[in-house]
Write an enzyme that holds these catalytic residues in place. Structure first.
Site, PDB file in Angstrom:
ATOM      1  N   CYS A 289       0.798  -1.230   0.000  1.00 53.41           N
ATOM      2  CA  CYS A 289       0.000   0.000   0.000  1.00 53.41           C
ATOM      3  C   CYS A 289       0.833   1.283   0.000  1.00 53.41           C
ATOM      4  O   CYS A 289       0.536   2.191  -0.769  1.00 53.41           O
ATOM      5  CB  CYS A 289      -0.993   0.019   1.153  1.00 53.41           C
ATOM      6  SG  CYS A 289      -1.214  -1.504   2.041  1.00 53.41           S
ATOM      7  N   ARG A 318       6.815 -11.115   5.697  1.00 57.65           N
ATOM      8  CA  ARG A 318       6.392 -10.871   7.073  1.00 57.65           C
ATOM      9  C   ARG A 318       6.992 -11.943   7.957  1.00 57.65           C
ATOM     10  O   ARG A 318       6.981 -13.124   7.620  1.00 57.65           O
ATOM     11  CB  ARG A 318       4.866 -10.892   7.185  1.00 57.65           C
ATOM     12  CG  ARG A 318       4.255  -9.743   6.412  1.00 57.65           C
ATOM     13  CD  ARG A 318       2.756  -9.692   6.563  1.00 57.65           C
ATOM     14  NE  ARG A 318       2.198  -8.733   5.593  1.00 57.65           N
ATOM     15  CZ  ARG A 318       0.916  -8.627   5.305  1.00 57.65           C
ATOM     16  NH1 ARG A 318       0.053  -9.414   5.918  1.00 57.65           N
ATOM     17  NH2 ARG A 318       0.504  -7.753   4.426  1.00 57.65           N
ATOM     18  N   GLN A 336       0.886 -11.087  -2.893  1.00 56.41           N
ATOM     19  CA  GLN A 336      -0.516 -10.680  -2.812  1.00 56.41           C
ATOM     20  C   GLN A 336      -1.018 -10.303  -4.200  1.00 56.41           C
ATOM     21  O   GLN A 336      -0.288  -9.685  -4.973  1.00 56.41           O
ATOM     22  CB  GLN A 336      -0.645  -9.452  -1.913  1.00 56.41           C
ATOM     23  CG  GLN A 336      -0.373  -9.726  -0.458  1.00 56.41           C
ATOM     24  CD  GLN A 336      -0.513  -8.455   0.357  1.00 56.41           C
ATOM     25  OE1 GLN A 336       0.024  -7.422  -0.004  1.00 56.41           O
ATOM     26  NE2 GLN A 336      -1.226  -8.533   1.456  1.00 56.41           N
ATOM     27  N   ASP A 338      -2.646  -7.908  -5.162  1.00 54.96           N
ATOM     28  CA  ASP A 338      -3.020  -6.674  -4.496  1.00 54.96           C
ATOM     29  C   ASP A 338      -3.514  -5.622  -5.482  1.00 54.96           C
ATOM     30  O   ASP A 338      -3.110  -5.615  -6.641  1.00 54.96           O
ATOM     31  CB  ASP A 338      -1.774  -6.134  -3.781  1.00 54.96           C
ATOM     32  CG  ASP A 338      -2.127  -5.422  -2.493  1.00 54.96           C
ATOM     33  OD1 ASP A 338      -3.330  -5.266  -2.217  1.00 54.96           O
ATOM     34  OD2 ASP A 338      -1.199  -5.025  -1.771  1.00 54.96           O
ATOM     35  N   HIS A 340      -4.941  -1.278  -5.107  1.00 63.17           N
ATOM     36  CA  HIS A 340      -5.441  -0.164  -4.303  1.00 63.17           C
ATOM     37  C   HIS A 340      -6.242   0.753  -5.201  1.00 63.17           C
ATOM     38  O   HIS A 340      -5.768   1.165  -6.255  1.00 63.17           O
ATOM     39  CB  HIS A 340      -4.280   0.554  -3.613  1.00 63.17           C
ATOM     40  CG  HIS A 340      -3.624  -0.327  -2.617  1.00 63.17           C
ATOM     41  ND1 HIS A 340      -2.491  -1.048  -2.881  1.00 63.17           N
ATOM     42  CD2 HIS A 340      -4.014  -0.676  -1.357  1.00 63.17           C
ATOM     43  CE1 HIS A 340      -2.192  -1.784  -1.836  1.00 63.17           C
ATOM     44  NE2 HIS A 340      -3.091  -1.594  -0.894  1.00 63.17           N
ATOM     45  N   LYS A 424     -14.615  -3.022   6.759  1.00 62.82           N
ATOM     46  CA  LYS A 424     -14.185  -3.976   5.739  1.00 62.82           C
ATOM     47  C   LYS A 424     -15.191  -5.093   5.530  1.00 62.82           C
ATOM     48  O   LYS A 424     -16.135  -5.256   6.316  1.00 62.82           O
ATOM     49  CB  LYS A 424     -12.828  -4.578   6.125  1.00 62.82           C
ATOM     50  CG  LYS A 424     -12.860  -5.364   7.409  1.00 62.82           C
ATOM     51  CD  LYS A 424     -11.511  -6.018   7.694  1.00 62.82           C
ATOM     52  CE  LYS A 424     -11.563  -6.731   9.023  1.00 62.82           C
ATOM     53  NZ  LYS A 424     -10.438  -7.586   9.271  1.00 62.82           N
ATOM     54  N   HIS A 470      -8.395  -1.207  -0.228  1.00 62.09           N
ATOM     55  CA  HIS A 470      -7.443  -2.305  -0.411  1.00 62.09           C
ATOM     56  C   HIS A 470      -8.295  -3.524  -0.757  1.00 62.09           C
ATOM     57  O   HIS A 470      -9.329  -3.742  -0.138  1.00 62.09           O
ATOM     58  CB  HIS A 470      -6.711  -2.678   0.883  1.00 62.09           C
ATOM     59  CG  HIS A 470      -6.087  -1.565   1.636  1.00 62.09           C
ATOM     60  ND1 HIS A 470      -4.734  -1.407   1.722  1.00 62.09           N
ATOM     61  CD2 HIS A 470      -6.624  -0.585   2.390  1.00 62.09           C
ATOM     62  CE1 HIS A 470      -4.453  -0.380   2.499  1.00 62.09           C
ATOM     63  NE2 HIS A 470      -5.585   0.141   2.920  1.00 62.09           N
TER      64      HIS A 470
HETATM   65 ZN   LIG Z   1      -3.122  -2.434   0.955  1.00 61.98          ZN
END
Ligand SMILES: [Zn+2]
Ligand SMILES: [Zn+2]
Length: 595
Positions: A289, A318, A336, A338, A340, A424, A470
């Site tokens: 992000c 992580r 991910q 991912d 945004h 969320k 996200h």
């Molecule tokens: Zn994010």
């Protein structure tokens, strides 16, 4: 309907997760009572409920136990449950609580009480066993009808490697014997579907101690599957107006100080990398992000530019304790899917709906037909811990609720479950053997746009802050692969299979024809390969079955003479076809899978 009576006076349906949690937590107390009866002097750490079942961390002193002792403990638990004892709640002062456990000689409970704030503490007593506990519990211990202790493991007190190692005993209980039986059958089935086993058999991924724990290595077949998954999503996202971006695997520590991640997670994550000379500090990227926020900032944005949807298959790192690592589901490096989405507040609901559509498309294509969604909102009255204006929160919460309703999603609303920066929606998918997996998250965020001072120029010329969403339909490629493997038992849909077709000449004599067929298939963008080893057809088919190649094309004298192939799909004979017919047949099946 099967219900559970709880000490707080409620009667809860077993299907309710909270009821199961209470039931299993109570079972941990029952197991503790049994352990105390069998092993006098045993000391107790913590005994929580887990997703399915419970555990208790215990210090057995001189008494070490093995799997063979579990039956004895199970029997004792059932014997105690039959005495129809109840859970009794009492309130004590902190001083009295300490006194009780000091006299009993249980240093772990003493330490837990010392860590508590002053005030009233509750004890729960079942039979002869008294525990420090917030409760609530089942009203009648006799509701526990079936017990299975499933595993023993080592666990450090408070998860600290420098502290005492305790024995963790895992178990599961049910209010009916038949439910335990069903559960055990499911466990057996789960073992067969274990993605770690399938990953090995199907030659998809491996791990190497030398590379490091929790760092999967994708083998060629796995990498093909992964590319197919990525391209599947990429194609859909391109249609939906997403823009690809690529960002590095590290980012300066400042980036994560700005985003707030460093303050929140820095201590528990991989530590900064220092440059040899300039004294700069970099972090392995724990999330994409902040990088994407900087891309938003890279150019002035107008209200007409929004929404902007930046997508990246971004690999993040992580730190997870080694004991927490598990196959592809808990790893230290993962990718991910991912993206945004930066939008105006008035675009939030529509964007949210589109993301739901995308996630539902993913589920449908992967035949994940049973799912539910959880909407996580603020605490109903106390809004002190949330950032962002009241007006924006109200807009976002109602946008999510309306979006979920308009898509007819089966949802539960949970209050006080939102992140401090936004509400969320999470999807839970039920797999083919009834296990639930969390997949797909959509999260609204007011915090990062604030922290990164993101702005766009509105129609009236004023500067406005965009809202950020996200979202990750897969969650991560690693986790999603694990779930797909366990859901399908390795029998992937053809479009996703790394090897779609194996061409098998019945003997070496027909290898040339097989080669020709294989080339034709490859030219038609079918992932085909040939197995012309000098082994019997039966032996080759058995070996290929481990790879779970969905389509076998067998050629012999007749096929070579006629220019045909003999087709077997997922173990079923599809008869003889010309190569062109086969290609058309194959394409129609894949098209149907993806429709
Ligand atoms: Zn994010
Ligand atoms: Zn308890």
């Amino acid at each position: 309907m099967l219900t559970i009576a709880v000490t707080d006076g409620t009667i809860r349906p077993w299907e309710d997760d909270e009821a199961k949690h209470i039931f299993w937590h109570s079972s941990a107390h029952l197991m503790a009572e049994a352990l105390e009866a069998l092993y006098p002097g045993v000391k107790f750490g913590v005994g929580p409920a887990v997703e399915t079942g419970f555990y208790y961390d215990v210090d057995l002193g001189e008494n070490q136990i093995t799997e063979s002792d579990l039956k004895k403990i199970e029997d004792k638990m059932i014997e105690l449950a039959r005495t129809k004892e109840t859970f009794e709640r009492t309130e004590v002062s902190k001083a009295d609580a300490l006194k009780y456990f000091k006299e009993k000689g249980d240093p772990y409970k003493v330490e837990l009480i010392q860590d508590l704030e002053d005030g009233t503490i509750t004890f729960y007593k079942n039979g002869c066993f008294t525990d420090l506990c917030r409760g609530p519990h089942v009203k009648h211990v006799d509701d526990i009808k079936a017990v299975k202790l499933t595993a023993i493991a080592g666990a450090y007190w408070k998860g600290d490697q420098n502290r005492q190692q305790l024995t963790r005993i895992y178990g599961v209980t049910f209010p009916k014997k038949s439910m335990l039986d069903e559960y055990l059958v499911m466990l057996e089935e789960a073992k067969k579907r274990d993605h770690r086993k399938l990953g090995k058999e199907m030659e998809l991924f491996t791990f190497s101690q030398r590379v490091g724990l929790g760092l999967p290595l994708w083998l060629p077949r796995g990498a093909v599957m992964r590319n197919v998954l990525e391209n599947f999503l990429r194609k859909k996202q391109t249609e939906m107006g997403y823009l690809p971006v690529v960002t590095p695997h590290i980012g300066s520590k400042d980036l994560y100080v700005t985003s707030g991640h460093y303050a929140k997670y820095g201590k528990d994550s991989f530590q900064p990398i220092h440059t040899p000379q300039e004294g700069e500090e970099y972090m392995l990227k724990p999330m994409n992000c902040p990088h994407h926020c900087e891309i938003f900032r890279s150019s002035p944005r107008s209200y007409r530019d929004l929404p902007l949807r930046f997508a990246e298959f971004g690999t993040v790192y992580r730190y997870e304790q080694s004991g927490e690592l598990h196959g592809l589901t808990r790893v230290r490096g993962f990718t991910q899917d991912d993206a945004h989405l930066f939008c105006r507040p008035d675009q939030l609901k529509e964007e949210f709906c589109k993301v739901i559509d995308l996630i539902l498309y993913v589920f449908k294509t992967l035949k994940m037909t049973e799912f539910s969604a959880q909407i996580s909102l603020r605490h109903q009255t106390d809004h002190s811990k949330y950032i962002g204006s009241e007006e924006n929160w109200e807009k976002a919460e109602s946008a999510i609720i309306e979006a979920a309703a308009s898509k007819n999603l089966p949802t539960v609303v949970e209050y006080d479950e939102a992140a401090f920066y936004g509400p969320k929606l999470d999807f839970m998918v039920k797999d083919a053997i009834g296990r639930k997996w969390q997949l797909g998250t959509i999260q609204v965020d007011y915090n990062l746009p604030e922290r990164f001072q993101l702005e766009y120029i509105d129609a009236d010329g004023s500067k406005q802050r965009p809202v950020m969403i996200h979202r990750a339909p897969f969650g991560s490629i690693e986790r999603f692969t694990a779930v797909v493997l366990e859901h399908t038992a390795g029998h992937l849909p053809i479009w996703l299979s790394p090897d779609q077709v194996k061409v098998l000449p019945v003997s070496e004599k027909y290898a040339d024809y097989a080669e020709k067929v294989c080339e034709l298939l490859k030219n038609s963008e079918i992932r085909a390969s040939i197995d012309a080893r000098n082994e019997t057809l039966g032996k080759r088919i058995r070996e290929i079955s481990l790879l779970r190649v969905p389509v076998l094309v067998i050629v012999g004298e007749k096929e070579a003479a006629e220019g045909t192939v003999s087709v077997r799909m997922n173990g079923t004979d599809q008869g003889s076809k010309t190569v062109d017919e086969f290609i058309a047949f194959f394409r129609s099946i894949v098209a149907e899978e993806l429709s």
